[in-house]
Design a protein around this motif. Structure first.
Motif, short mmCIF file in Angstrom:
data_model
loop_
_atom_site.label_atom_id
_atom_site.label_comp_id
_atom_site.label_asym_id
_atom_site.label_seq_id
_atom_site.Cartn_x
_atom_site.Cartn_y
_atom_site.Cartn_z
N ARG A 123 0.83 -1.21 0.00
CA ARG A 123 0.00 0.00 0.00
C ARG A 123 0.87 1.25 0.00
N PHE A 124 1.96 1.18 0.74
CA PHE A 124 2.88 2.31 0.81
C PHE A 124 3.49 2.59 -0.56
N LEU A 125 3.91 1.53 -1.25
CA LEU A 125 4.52 1.69 -2.56
C LEU A 125 3.54 2.27 -3.58
N SER A 126 2.30 1.84 -3.52
CA SER A 126 1.31 2.26 -4.52
C SER A 126 0.60 3.56 -4.15
N ASN A 127 0.97 4.18 -3.02
CA ASN A 127 0.37 5.44 -2.62
C ASN A 127 0.74 6.52 -3.64
N GLU A 128 -0.25 7.00 -4.37
CA GLU A 128 0.04 7.93 -5.47
C GLU A 128 0.21 9.37 -5.01
N ASN A 129 0.06 9.63 -3.71
CA ASN A 129 0.19 11.00 -3.20
C ASN A 129 1.55 11.27 -2.55
N ILE A 130 2.41 10.27 -2.51
CA ILE A 130 3.74 10.47 -1.92
C ILE A 130 4.60 11.27 -2.90
N ASN A 131 5.19 12.32 -2.41
CA ASN A 131 6.08 13.14 -3.23
C ASN A 131 7.49 12.58 -3.12
N TRP A 132 7.79 11.58 -3.93
CA TRP A 132 9.07 10.89 -3.80
C TRP A 132 10.25 11.79 -4.15
N ARG A 133 10.04 12.74 -5.03
CA ARG A 133 11.14 13.67 -5.34
C ARG A 133 11.50 14.48 -4.11
N GLN A 134 10.48 14.92 -3.37
CA GLN A 134 10.75 15.70 -2.18
C GLN A 134 11.42 14.86 -1.11
N VAL A 135 11.02 13.60 -1.00
CA VAL A 135 11.64 12.70 -0.03
C VAL A 135 13.13 12.52 -0.35
N VAL A 136 13.44 12.25 -1.63
CA VAL A 136 14.84 12.05 -2.03
C VAL A 136 15.65 13.32 -1.80
N TYR A 137 15.11 14.46 -2.17
CA TYR A 137 15.83 15.71 -1.98
C TYR A 137 16.01 16.05 -0.50
N SER A 138 15.02 15.71 0.33
CA SER A 138 15.15 15.96 1.77
C SER A 138 16.30 15.15 2.36
N PHE A 139 16.43 13.90 1.91
CA PHE A 139 17.57 13.07 2.33
C PHE A 139 18.87 13.67 1.81
N ASN A 140 18.88 14.00 0.51
CA ASN A 140 20.12 14.45 -0.11
C ASN A 140 20.63 15.76 0.45
N ARG A 141 19.73 16.66 0.80
CA ARG A 141 20.18 17.94 1.37
C ARG A 141 21.02 17.71 2.61
N ARG A 142 20.59 16.80 3.44
CA ARG A 142 21.32 16.51 4.67
C ARG A 142 22.62 15.76 4.40
N LEU A 143 22.56 14.79 3.50
CA LEU A 143 23.77 14.03 3.18
C LEU A 143 24.83 14.93 2.54
N LEU A 144 24.43 15.70 1.55
CA LEU A 144 25.40 16.55 0.85
C LEU A 144 25.92 17.67 1.73
N ALA A 145 25.08 18.17 2.64
CA ALA A 145 25.54 19.22 3.56
C ALA A 145 26.62 18.67 4.48
N ARG A 146 26.45 17.46 4.97
CA ARG A 146 27.44 16.88 5.87
C ARG A 146 28.72 16.51 5.12
N ILE A 147 28.58 16.03 3.88
CA ILE A 147 29.76 15.73 3.08
C ILE A 147 30.51 17.02 2.75
N GLY A 148 29.75 18.10 2.46
CA GLY A 148 30.38 19.36 2.10
C GLY A 148 31.18 20.00 3.22
N MET A 149 30.90 19.63 4.47
CA MET A 149 31.64 20.19 5.61
C MET A 149 32.93 19.45 5.89
N ARG A 150 33.15 18.32 5.25
CA ARG A 150 34.36 17.55 5.48
C ARG A 150 35.58 18.29 4.95
N SER A 151 36.71 18.07 5.58
CA SER A 151 37.94 18.74 5.16
C SER A 151 38.35 18.33 3.75
N ASP A 152 38.12 17.06 3.38
CA ASP A 152 38.52 16.62 2.05
C ASP A 152 37.60 17.18 0.97
#
Length: 515
Positions: A123-152
């Motif tokens: 049911r979760f997979l077939s839910n047509e109202n989930i904004n999967w782009r927003q979910v992916v970008y919400s994850f990525n913003r945090r991941l990329l922000a933490r990677i961007g703070m690394r010294s390397d």
């Protein structure tokens, strides 16, 4: 060949660890409180030792990335005993617990801890109202922000790149929603399936899937749209959707041109705060529209793409000419075509104008009789060596496709619902991005300058070295099949005792790291 993380080893360690902990603490894992946080419950079952280092990294990432209902843009079903965020967390964890799909959840260790039925996930997979782009970008913003703070990352001289490419998702069943025949450039034939167009971000060390669209092809025969008969079209799954639903909007992209979808994806990436130096594309995408679009952005980005040696004309100081005509003219001029001993190729640079935009064309060929290939860059200050090195980073997306398909079953969802296909691919993107983040912290993080020389020896393989690792596997297979001595074959490569093997070795040495 080193992989992001050995998922089979994960499953083995996890299974044994849970059994031992349950026995020692007499915990009834079937009666855990469903209202507790998924990740906090799981963390209590893993000891801090080397055997669980990788899974601890995954748990750490998930514990620091939380999504509320506003960000996810949907709420849980009334009859669901888990929140939407908890269901999402469980599904992200599937491959790390050797769970192939929702059907296999009940018999897994994770299913014993958090008891629920497969229907909740479907049911979760077939839910047509989930904004999967927003979910992916919400994850990525945090991941990329933490990677961007690394010294390397801060001190890195590698360019940040967005890479665009498509890949095939073959299907065996014929009843999937919108499913049809597509032309596979890998098999050079028409196959049944979907085509996925992806946008990937890389800083030279970590690859992060940013966005994607599923693409269909109408085909060349009006009587057989998508290469299917009317009977086959009628047999496909179909569903009436609210025009404002997320799934309806994603399905509207299905028959739109790949170029239009790519431009929209790049626009979204910029709006989401992703900054890049180059957009890397192959010859299919390098065109006037993309050149004009990239140069109209105000973030200082450039396009670097391969071009076809076709009839397309470029304005030069001597008039409009095709790529073949340009390199034929330059080849006749003394000193215009040069040879690189380091890269072992001939090259030539030519200034031109394309689509009203100043560009630089780079021509390369291996050997005096090899075919010329060409790159186009909107950065006219770029040199031939640097252009070659940067463009080699485009292979990162090919490696990411191969790893995601092999390890995370990217594109192998068997659900008929188009919304489920979108959800499944989005989950694979999240899983891959998390693995890449954990790999970066385990393999590339240093504890200080004192340990710099030590840690350099333990840095995992870059993309070029991964390809070399594939070659080593091939050598092992050949040695076993023909009873060759593997050590002798390896020694022949290292000591240049065999011209053919030596040529292969040099080819890989000529590649630049493009992790």
């Amino acid at each position: 060949m080193l992989r992001l993380i050995s998922l089979r080893k994960f499953a083995y360690l996890i299974d044994n660890h849970y059994i031992s902990v349950a026995k020692q603490t007499n915990i009834d894992i079937l009666s855990m409180n469903k209202d507790r946080q998924i990740i906090s419950e799981l963390n209590s079952f893993f000891a801090e030792d080397n055997n669980t280092k990788a899974i601890q990294g995954v748990m750490n990432v998930l514990s620091h990335i939380t999504l509320n209902h506003r960000q996810m843009d949907f709420a849980k079903a009334e009859n669901c005993k888990f929140t939407a965020s908890q269901v999402l967390e469980l599904m992200v964890l599937f491959p790390f617990f050797a769970i192939k799909n929702s059907l296999g959840y009940a018999g897994s260790v994770l299913g014993q801890m958090f008891a629920c039925k497969k229907d909740m996930f479907y049911r979760f997979l077939s839910n047509e109202n989930i904004n999967w782009r927003q979910v992916v970008y919400s994850f990525n913003r945090r991941l990329l922000a933490r990677i961007g703070m690394r010294s390397d990352s801060v001190k890195s001289k590698d360019p940040r790149c967005l890479i665009a490419d498509d890949t095939d998702f073959p299907k065996t069943g014929r009843k999937g929603e919108l499913l049809g025949r597509i032309f596979s450039h890998v098999k050079h034939a028409s196959i049944l399936g979907y085509k996925g167009l992806f946008l990937l971000f890389t800083d030279g060390k970590t690859q992060t899937f940013v966005d994607f669209t599923l693409q269909g092809e109408m085909g060349k025969k009006p009587a057989k749209p998508q290469g299917l008969t009317q009977k086959q079209l009628d047999a496909r799954y179909s569903k009436e959707r609210d025009a404002d639903s997320r799934a309806a909007k994603r399905s509207a992209e299905y028959f739109q041109s790949k170029m239009d979808n790519l431009i929209r994806m790049v626009k979204r990436a910029i709006l989401e705060g992703i900054r890049f130096d180059y957009l890397l594309v192959d010859s299919w995408f390098t065109c006037k529209e993309l050149v004009q679009f990239v140069r109209s952005r105000r973030i200082g980005c450039h396009l670097l793409g391969m071009i076809k040696m076709s009839k397309t004309k470029y304005d030069t100081a001597e008039g409009a000419m095709t790529a073949n005509a340009i390199i034929a003219r330059e080849s006749k001029r003394k000193g215009h075509v040069k040879y690189s001993r380091h890269y072992r190729f001939y090259y030539c640079e030519v200034a031109a104008t394309f689509a009203g935009t100043p560009v630089k064309l780079f021509f390369y060929r291996n050997g005096k009789k090899g075919d010329w290939n060409a790159l186009l860059s909107t950065n006219t200050a770029l040199g031939a060596y640097e252009a070659y090195k940067i463009y080699s980073m485009r292979w990162a997306i090919e490696v990411s496709f191969a790893e995601a398909k092999r390890l995370l079953n990217l594109g192998k969802c068997q659900c008929r619902d188009f919304a489920s296909q979108i959800a499944s691919i989005s989950l694979c993107m999240l899983q891959y991005n998390i693995l890449g983040y954990v790999k970066r912290y385990e393999s590339y993080e240093t504890i200080g300058g004192v340990f710099k020389d030590v840690t350099q020896a333990s840095v995992e393989l870059t993309v070029t070295e991964k390809i070399w690792g594939i070659l080593m596997e091939v050598i092992q297979t050949i040695a076993a099949a023909f009873n060759f001595d593997q050590d002798e074959m390896m020694r022949a490569i290292i000591n240049n005792n065999n011209k053919e093997l030596s040529a292969v070795r040099r080819a890989f040495e000529a590649l630049q790291p493009a992790a």
